[in-house]
Each structure stands twice: as structure tokens, then as C-alpha cells.
Scaffold this motif. Structure first.
Motif, PDB file in Angstrom:
ATOM      1  N   ALA A  70       0.853  -1.186   0.000  1.00 56.35           N
ATOM      2  CA  ALA A  70       0.000   0.000   0.000  1.00 56.35           C
ATOM      3  C   ALA A  70       0.885   1.230   0.000  1.00 56.35           C
ATOM      4  N   ALA A  71       0.415   2.295  -0.625  1.00 53.34           N
ATOM      5  CA  ALA A  71       1.187   3.528  -0.698  1.00 53.34           C
ATOM      6  C   ALA A  71       1.310   4.154   0.694  1.00 53.34           C
ATOM      7  N   PRO A  72       2.435   4.793   0.990  1.00 50.34           N
ATOM      8  CA  PRO A  72       2.584   5.469   2.280  1.00 50.34           C
ATOM      9  C   PRO A  72       1.484   6.500   2.478  1.00 50.34           C
ATOM     10  N   ALA A  73       1.110   6.685   3.717  1.00 50.86           N
ATOM     11  CA  ALA A  73      -0.014   7.579   4.020  1.00 50.86           C
ATOM     12  C   ALA A  73       0.288   9.021   3.641  1.00 50.86           C
ATOM     13  N   ASN A  74       1.501   9.506   3.949  1.00 48.81           N
ATOM     14  CA  ASN A  74       1.829  10.908   3.695  1.00 48.81           C
ATOM     15  C   ASN A  74       3.180  10.978   2.995  1.00 48.81           C
ATOM     16  N   LEU A  75       3.149  11.024   1.651  1.00 50.90           N
ATOM     17  CA  LEU A  75       4.400  11.036   0.894  1.00 50.90           C
ATOM     18  C   LEU A  75       5.200  12.306   1.130  1.00 50.90           C
ATOM     19  N   GLN A  76       4.506  13.412   1.334  1.00 48.68           N
ATOM     20  CA  GLN A  76       5.203  14.680   1.504  1.00 48.68           C
ATOM     21  C   GLN A  76       6.084  14.680   2.752  1.00 48.68           C
ATOM     22  N   ALA A  77       5.704  13.880   3.742  1.00 45.65           N
ATOM     23  CA  ALA A  77       6.460  13.877   4.994  1.00 45.65           C
ATOM     24  C   ALA A  77       7.666  12.943   4.961  1.00 45.65           C
ATOM     25  N   LEU A  78       7.811  12.118   3.923  1.00 47.53           N
ATOM     26  CA  LEU A  78       8.917  11.167   3.869  1.00 47.53           C
ATOM     27  C   LEU A  78      10.220  11.886   3.517  1.00 47.53           C
ATOM     28  N   ASP A  79      11.309  11.479   4.174  1.00 51.29           N
ATOM     29  CA  ASP A  79      12.610  12.048   3.841  1.00 51.29           C
ATOM     30  C   ASP A  79      13.244  11.235   2.722  1.00 51.29           C
ATOM     31  N   VAL A  80      14.455  11.596   2.334  1.00 50.77           N
ATOM     32  CA  VAL A  80      15.117  10.963   1.200  1.00 50.77           C
ATOM     33  C   VAL A  80      15.323   9.472   1.437  1.00 50.77           C
ATOM     34  N   LEU A  83      12.071   7.614   1.139  1.00 52.29           N
ATOM     35  CA  LEU A  83      11.646   7.534  -0.256  1.00 52.29           C
ATOM     36  C   LEU A  83      12.456   6.485  -1.024  1.00 52.29           C
ATOM     37  N   LEU A  84      13.775   6.448  -0.758  1.00 54.45           N
ATOM     38  CA  LEU A  84      14.616   5.434  -1.403  1.00 54.45           C
ATOM     39  C   LEU A  84      14.207   4.036  -0.978  1.00 54.45           C
ATOM     40  N   ASN A  85      13.833   3.885   0.269  1.00 54.88           N
ATOM     41  CA  ASN A  85      13.390   2.584   0.757  1.00 54.88           C
ATOM     42  C   ASN A  85      12.093   2.152   0.069  1.00 54.88           C
ATOM     43  N   GLU A  86      11.153   3.110  -0.065  1.00 58.03           N
ATOM     44  CA  GLU A  86       9.897   2.796  -0.755  1.00 58.03           C
ATOM     45  C   GLU A  86      10.158   2.472  -2.230  1.00 58.03           C
ATOM     46  N   ALA A  87      11.075   3.208  -2.840  1.00 55.81           N
ATOM     47  CA  ALA A  87      11.407   2.949  -4.238  1.00 55.81           C
ATOM     48  C   ALA A  87      12.006   1.562  -4.410  1.00 55.81           C
ATOM     49  N   SER A  88      12.867   1.173  -3.474  1.00 57.43           N
ATOM     50  CA  SER A  88      13.473  -0.157  -3.532  1.00 57.43           C
ATOM     51  C   SER A  88      12.411  -1.249  -3.432  1.00 57.43           C
ATOM     52  N   LYS A  89      11.431  -1.042  -2.549  1.00 56.86           N
ATOM     53  CA  LYS A  89      10.336  -2.008  -2.434  1.00 56.86           C
ATOM     54  C   LYS A  89       9.555  -2.094  -3.745  1.00 56.86           C
ATOM     55  N   ALA A  90       9.296  -0.944  -4.333  1.00 54.72           N
ATOM     56  CA  ALA A  90       8.531  -0.920  -5.591  1.00 54.72           C
ATOM     57  C   ALA A  90       9.286  -1.635  -6.707  1.00 54.72           C
ATOM     58  N   LEU A  91      10.605  -1.449  -6.750  1.00 53.40           N
ATOM     59  CA  LEU A  91      11.397  -2.127  -7.778  1.00 53.40           C
ATOM     60  C   LEU A  91      11.361  -3.638  -7.603  1.00 53.40           C
ATOM     61  N   ARG A 110      10.613  11.986  -6.573  1.00 53.42           N
ATOM     62  CA  ARG A 110      10.471  12.771  -5.337  1.00 53.42           C
ATOM     63  C   ARG A 110      11.827  12.951  -4.637  1.00 53.42           C
ATOM     64  N   VAL A 111      12.646  11.879  -4.741  1.00 50.21           N
ATOM     65  CA  VAL A 111      14.001  11.999  -4.166  1.00 50.21           C
ATOM     66  C   VAL A 111      14.768  13.093  -4.891  1.00 50.21           C
ATOM     67  N   LEU A 112      14.704  13.106  -6.236  1.00 51.46           N
ATOM     68  CA  LEU A 112      15.424  14.122  -7.004  1.00 51.46           C
ATOM     69  C   LEU A 112      14.852  15.508  -6.783  1.00 51.46           C
ATOM     70  N   ALA A 113      13.583  15.584  -6.450  1.00 54.23           N
ATOM     71  CA  ALA A 113      13.008  16.894  -6.134  1.00 54.23           C
ATOM     72  C   ALA A 113      13.597  17.440  -4.842  1.00 54.23           C
ATOM     73  N   LYS A 114      13.937  16.534  -3.925  1.00 56.58           N
ATOM     74  CA  LYS A 114      14.550  16.963  -2.664  1.00 56.58           C
ATOM     75  C   LYS A 114      16.066  17.104  -2.804  1.00 56.58           C
ATOM     76  N   ALA A 121      19.083   7.640  -6.945  1.00 57.46           N
ATOM     77  CA  ALA A 121      17.856   7.863  -7.722  1.00 57.46           C
ATOM     78  C   ALA A 121      18.179   8.051  -9.197  1.00 57.46           C
ATOM     79  N   THR A 122      19.222   8.830  -9.499  1.00 51.12           N
ATOM     80  CA  THR A 122      19.587   9.071 -10.898  1.00 51.12           C
ATOM     81  C   THR A 122      19.960   7.779 -11.599  1.00 51.12           C
ATOM     82  N   SER A 123      20.796   6.955 -10.952  1.00 45.81           N
ATOM     83  CA  SER A 123      21.220   5.694 -11.539  1.00 45.81           C
ATOM     84  C   SER A 123      20.054   4.728 -11.689  1.00 45.81           C
TER      85      SER A 123
END
Length: 347
Positions: A70-80, A83-91, A110-114, A121-123
Motif C-alpha cells: 500500500a502507498a505510504p499515508a503521507n508522501l510529503q512527509a517522507l525524507d530521502v 523515499l529510497l526505501n519505498e522505491a526499492s520495495k517498488a522495484l 520525489r528523491v530528485l526533487a529533494k 535515484a539518478t542511476s
């Protein structure tokens, strides 16, 4: 003699060196293999895990993971790091672009935005772009146009200059045009079938009207002939007046030898296609001459409502009418007549 001993000594020395060289090469090869399995390979695997590039899971496992995560409840509150951890799970679940709000690309963006220069994230975006593009292409092929457009837009945010985007957009446009053409073709077929059914109904109604008109004209002609016979029979007859008897007989003979033109064959008027398509109705009063041969000539429009819509169709029908010509003194003669033809869709 000394030279010969020297040569033999050198050959013996060379023979002793060869086993040593072979042993050294074998040791180096063993060390290289051990280094690959014990150092290089684990290091690469660790680097892949750190970048979130886990080995691909089967398609069924991907679907199960997508449903389970399930998607995190508040994406805006997640730090880098989060976000990387969530991205790794999604991959790991192969959620490259979908579902919306809970996929690897959105997390990395979102990581690159921060942190615009974040190397992980770039790689990851660069390495997973081909797999994500494949998912977008599947959405295009399944004609899920809204989802495909969203995924292509997401890919463009990650790598706007990638030529794959041009291919995906072209495929999406082609699929949309093809779907639109197929839908239009279906609508045209349905409309053509509806018009054909309406025309068949109109033709049937018009044929019935023409038959009724023909019967009415024949009945009128029969009544007129009967009336003339009755009128001739009522003429006074006197036995002492031979001349009166001669006049009565002449009147009866004249009544039998003089008659109006009688319609023998009526032709159904063709309903104009444009008027049938729009459901337009009207009538045309046609004047014409019945020749001594029973054909029609000098066909012209006396009146019509509306004008110039059904004129040609009505005149074409009258030109194919056939009559028993009018009789005068027992001889066929030309006569003039008028015929009103009505056009109605029956609605």
C-alpha cells in the motif's frame, strides 16, 4: 667439448623452469576465481541492493506484491532515505510506473526533487527506464489510453530526451486513431442498417398507397361507366317514334365508345436519399398527357410541397405509368391528366 656441456646444462635448466611456471599460472587463476566469488560478486550484489536494483521477480509475484503493498499515508512527509526505501520495495515488486502514487519512478522523482544530484535515484531511473517503457507499451497495446498517457508522462519526467518516448507516443496515437476508426465504422454500420430499415418501411407504405390509389381510380372509372349506362337506359323510348329510338341507340353507342384514360400500371416513386435520411416528407402534383398508345408525355410539375425536393422522383415515376388511352367515338385519343404523389417516411 665445453660448448656441448654448456648447451646440455641450459636444456636441463629450461626443463626445470617449466613446471614452476605452470604452477604459478595455476595459483594466479585460482586466486582470480576466489576473488570473483568471494569479493567482486558479493560487492556487485551489495551495490545493486543499495541502489534498489533487486533481481526481477516472476510476473505472478509482481502482481501479488502490487496488491499487497500500500502507498505510504503521507508522501510529503517522507525524507530521502524513506523515499529510497519505498522505491526499492517498488522495484522488487516490479512496480515501475503503476499504480499511480505507489511506484518506483514517482518515489525516485520525489528523491530528485529533494536532492537533484542524488546518485542512487539518478542511476536507478536510468537503469530501470527500459523496463518501465515496456510496461507503458503494454498499456498502449491493451488500449488503456489514460493509463498509458500517465505512464509516458512519468517517463518523460525521468528522461525527457529519450527516443523511446517518441516511439511510445507514436504507438499511442496510432492505437487511439485505430480505436476511433473502428468505433466510427461501427456507428456507420448501425446508421446504414437503420436507414435501410426506414427505407424498406417507407417503400412498403408507398407501395400500399399506390395500390390504394390504383384501386380507387379503377373503382371511379367503373362507377362512371355504370352511371353512363344508367343515364342511357333512362332516355325516353316510344314505339310510335322510330326517330327517338334511333337517337337513344346512338346515345348508348356513344357512351360506350367515349371514355377517359384508365391507369393500368403504376410505378412506385423512389424516395430521395437525402430526404429519407432527414425524415423529410411532402407531395408533388404532376400534370401529364396520356398518348393514344397509353404512354405518358409532357410530364411536368404543377405544384409541390416543398419545392424541388421530390419533383424529379415524382416525374420519373409518372413517366413509367401506363394507361388504357381515352376513347372518343371508339378511337384512342390523347388526354391530359394530373396525379398527386405523396412522400412520407411513415414516422
Amino acid at each position: 667439448m665445453g660448448t656441448r656441456y654448456t648447451y646440455i646444462a641450459r636444456r636441463r635448466a629450461r626443463g626445470a623452469v617449466r613446471p614452476v611456471a605452470i604452477a604459478i599460472v595455476a595459483i594466479v587463476a585460482a586466486l582470480a576465481a576466489a576473488s570473483w566469488f568471494l569479493i567482486v560478486r558479493p560487492y556487485r550484489q551489495q551495490m545493486q541492493l543499495d541502489a534498489g536494483l533487486a533481481p526481477s521477480a516472476p510476473a505472478a509475484g509482481k502482481a501479488e506484491a502490487t496488491q499487497a503493498e500500500a502507498a505510504p499515508a503521507n508522501l510529503q512527509a517522507l525524507d530521502v532515505n524513506q523515499l529510497l526505501n519505498e522505491a526499492s520495495k517498488a522495484l522488487k515488486a516490479q512496480r515501475y510506473l503503476a499504480p499511480a502514487g505507489n511506484n518506483a519512478f514517482e518515489f525516485y522523482l520525489r528523491v530528485l526533487a529533494k536532492q537533484p544530484d542524488n546518485p542512487v535515484a539518478t542511476s536507478a531511473l536510468r537503469e530501470t527506464f527500459p523496463f518501465a517503457a515496456s510496461d507503458a507499451e503494454q498499456s498502449v497495446n491493451s488500449r488503456n489510453f489514460d493509463e498509458a498517457q500517465r505512464e509516458i508522462d512519468l517517463l518523460a519526467k525521468a528522461d525527457p530526451a529519450n527516443y523511446t518516448l517518441t516511439i511510445l507516443r507514436s504507438k499511442l496515437d496510432a492505437q487511439r486513431k485505430l480505436a476511433s476508426q473502428q468505433e466510427q465504422q461501427t456507428q456507420d454500420q448501425q446508421k446504414a442498417a437503420q436507414l435501410a430499415a426506414q427505407k424498406a418501411t417507407a417503400d412498403k407504405l408507398e407501395a400500399a398507397k399506390q395500390a390504394e390509389q390504383l384501386q380507387a381510380q379503377q373503382a371511379l372509372a367503373a362507377e362512371q361507366a355504370k352511371a353512363k349506362q344508367q343515364k342511357a337506359a333512362e332516355q325516353p323510348q316510344t314505339a310510335t317514334q322510330p326517330q327517338g329510338q334511333t337517337q337513344t341507340a346512338s346515345t348508348e353507342t356513344a357512351g360506350a365508345q367515349n371514355s377517359s384514360a384508365v391507369l393500368l400500371k403504376a410505378v412506385q416513386a423512389r424516395y430521395p436519399t437525402a430526404a429519407l435520411r432527414t425524415g423529410q416528407a411532402g407531395w408533388v402534383l404532376v400534370g401529364f398527357t396520356v398518348t393514344a398508345e397509353g404512354a405518358t408525355s409532357n410530364v411536368h410539375v404543377v405544384d409541390a410541397q416543398p419545392r424541388h425536393v421530390f419533383d424529379r422522383a415524382a416525374m420519373d415515376a409518372i413517366e413509367r405509368y401506363r394507361f388504357k388511352p381515352a376513347m372518343r367515338d371508339g378511337n384512342p385519343v390523347e388526354s391530359t391528366n394530373e396525379q398527386k404523389i405523396e412522400f412520407s417516411t411513415g414516422r
